[in-house]
Design a protein around this motif. Structure first.
Motif, short mmCIF file in Angstrom:
data_model
loop_
_atom_site.label_atom_id
_atom_site.label_comp_id
_atom_site.label_asym_id
_atom_site.label_seq_id
_atom_site.Cartn_x
_atom_site.Cartn_y
_atom_site.Cartn_z
N UNK A 55 0.86 -1.18 0.00
CA UNK A 55 0.00 0.00 0.00
C UNK A 55 0.89 1.23 0.00
N UNK A 56 0.30 2.36 -0.30
CA UNK A 56 1.05 3.63 -0.37
C UNK A 56 0.11 4.75 0.06
N UNK A 57 0.50 5.51 1.08
CA UNK A 57 -0.33 6.62 1.56
C UNK A 57 -0.24 7.85 0.66
N UNK A 58 0.67 7.83 -0.30
CA UNK A 58 0.78 8.95 -1.23
C UNK A 58 1.91 9.89 -0.84
N UNK A 59 2.07 10.92 -1.65
CA UNK A 59 3.13 11.90 -1.42
C UNK A 59 2.76 12.84 -0.27
N UNK A 81 -3.28 -0.40 11.69
CA UNK A 81 -3.02 0.36 12.91
C UNK A 81 -2.39 1.69 12.53
N UNK A 82 -3.11 2.79 12.80
CA UNK A 82 -2.60 4.13 12.56
C UNK A 82 -1.88 4.64 13.81
N UNK A 83 -1.02 5.62 13.61
CA UNK A 83 -0.33 6.18 14.78
C UNK A 83 -1.28 6.94 15.71
N UNK A 84 -2.51 7.20 15.26
CA UNK A 84 -3.51 7.83 16.12
C UNK A 84 -4.19 6.81 17.03
N UNK A 85 -3.92 5.50 16.79
CA UNK A 85 -4.57 4.44 17.54
C UNK A 85 -5.76 3.84 16.82
N UNK A 86 -6.18 4.45 15.71
CA UNK A 86 -7.32 3.94 14.96
C UNK A 86 -6.94 2.66 14.22
N UNK A 87 -7.92 1.75 14.08
CA UNK A 87 -7.72 0.51 13.33
C UNK A 87 -8.62 0.46 12.10
N UNK A 98 2.76 14.28 10.88
CA UNK A 98 3.17 13.05 10.19
C UNK A 98 2.27 11.91 10.64
N UNK A 99 1.74 11.19 9.67
CA UNK A 99 0.82 10.08 9.96
C UNK A 99 1.37 8.81 9.34
N UNK A 100 1.39 7.71 10.11
CA UNK A 100 1.86 6.44 9.58
C UNK A 100 0.81 5.34 9.80
N UNK A 114 4.04 2.70 6.17
CA UNK A 114 4.20 3.85 5.28
C UNK A 114 3.75 5.09 6.06
N UNK A 115 4.34 6.22 5.69
CA UNK A 115 4.00 7.46 6.40
C UNK A 115 3.83 8.59 5.39
N UNK A 116 3.16 9.66 5.84
CA UNK A 116 2.91 10.82 4.99
C UNK A 116 2.93 12.07 5.87
N UNK A 117 3.50 13.13 5.33
CA UNK A 117 3.51 14.42 6.01
C UNK A 117 2.38 15.28 5.45
N UNK A 118 1.51 15.76 6.34
CA UNK A 118 0.35 16.56 5.92
C UNK A 118 0.46 17.94 6.55
N UNK A 119 0.28 18.97 5.73
CA UNK A 119 0.29 20.35 6.22
C UNK A 119 -1.04 20.99 5.86
N UNK A 120 -1.76 21.46 6.87
CA UNK A 120 -2.96 22.26 6.65
C UNK A 120 -2.54 23.73 6.75
#
Length: 267
Positions: A55-59, A81-87, A98-100, A114-120
């Motif tokens: 899988x790939x979370x994208x750029x 398993x997300x780094x937020x604890x969500x399944x 950063x979310x993995x 896999x991880x992705x950096x998100x900026x709002x």
């Protein structure tokens, strides 16, 4: 674990080294010959290669508005398993960071990260409330973040805009790092200041002087801060000033005249 010194190797795939690597599932055998004695040993091993979840979370990404939802295709045999604890198979990104995700094949135990950096970047700018001014206006927009520059539609940048005409004025700000921008428009009305004049300073030979008989009747006048009248009678030396207000727009202006009383001596 077989010593390589003094032995010859032959694997089922034709390799003659002391060990082999494989990426495929299958049955593998090896024949080992002692070069001194000629004795031969054989062994067989069954190897199963389990696929790593793909899988790939994208750029890494920047969002100027809205919210990002990360989603993966998750077969029943995989656990997320997300780094937020969500399944869950998907995650609505709550804020910049950063979310993995770790995806695990529950049958084989194989997993992948896999991880992705998100900026709002919710860039904002406020040009001000629609309103009217007397004579002119100085517009100073507010940006968020406050460190951002801005550009008015007339080409003036990073400087308060002096407005002398009624109309719509557009201001834009842009974050050069993220590329996010915002625009706001303000409607400005410019009302003219009342135009009038008390004339030149004057001298009287002792008689009271009526001032303001030539002032426009469209304004309301207050003399010396207290007398509301269309004219003012000056009977002493001093400054006489008047505030003229347009009752429709509320705009006002001032003028001042010096009056001198020169009493002629009689012999």
């Amino acid at each position: 674990n077989i010593p390589s010194a003094g032995n010859q190797f032959l694997w089922s795939n034709g390799n003659t080294g002391p060990q082999i690597s494989t990426t495929t599932t299958g049955l593998f055998w090896v024949r080992v010959t002692n070069t001194s004695t000629g004795c031969i040993g054989r062994d067989t091993v069954s190897v199963r290669i389990n696929a790593v979840p793909q899988f790939n979370l994208g750029n890494d990404t920047v969002l100027c508005s809205g919210a990002l939802t990360l989603q993966v295709s998750n077969p029943n045999s995989f656990s997320a398993l997300w780094n937020t604890g969500s399944s869950s198979n998907s995650l609505v990104v709550p804020s910049s960071g950063t979310y993995w995700l770790q995806l695990t094949d529950t049958t084989s135990g194989c997993f992948k990260y896999d991880s992705i950096q998100v900026i709002y970047d919710t860039v904002q700018i406020f040009a001000g409330n629609d309103t009217s001014y007397c004579g002119n206006a100085v517009l100073i927009p507010q940006t968020n973040p406050s460190s951002l520059g801005y550009l008015w539609n007339g080409g003036v940048s990073n400087t308060p805009l002096t407005v002398t005409q009624s109309g719509s004025y557009v201001v834009t700000t842009r974050n050069t790092f993220t590329g996010c921008s915002a625009t706001d428009t303000v409607q400005i009305g410019i009302n003219a200041l009342p135009s009038f004049s008390l004339g030149n300073d004057t001298i009287s030979c002792g008689s009271p002087i009526i001032i303001g008989s030539n002032l426009p009747s469209t304004n309301n006048y207050v003399w010396n801060g207290s007398v509301s009248s269309s004219t003012f009678t000056a009977s002493a030396t001093g400054n006489v000033w008047v505030k003229g207000t347009n009752p429709t727009t509320g705009c006002f202006n001032f003028d001042t005249i010096q009056v001198t009383m020169d009493t002629v001596a009689v012999f």
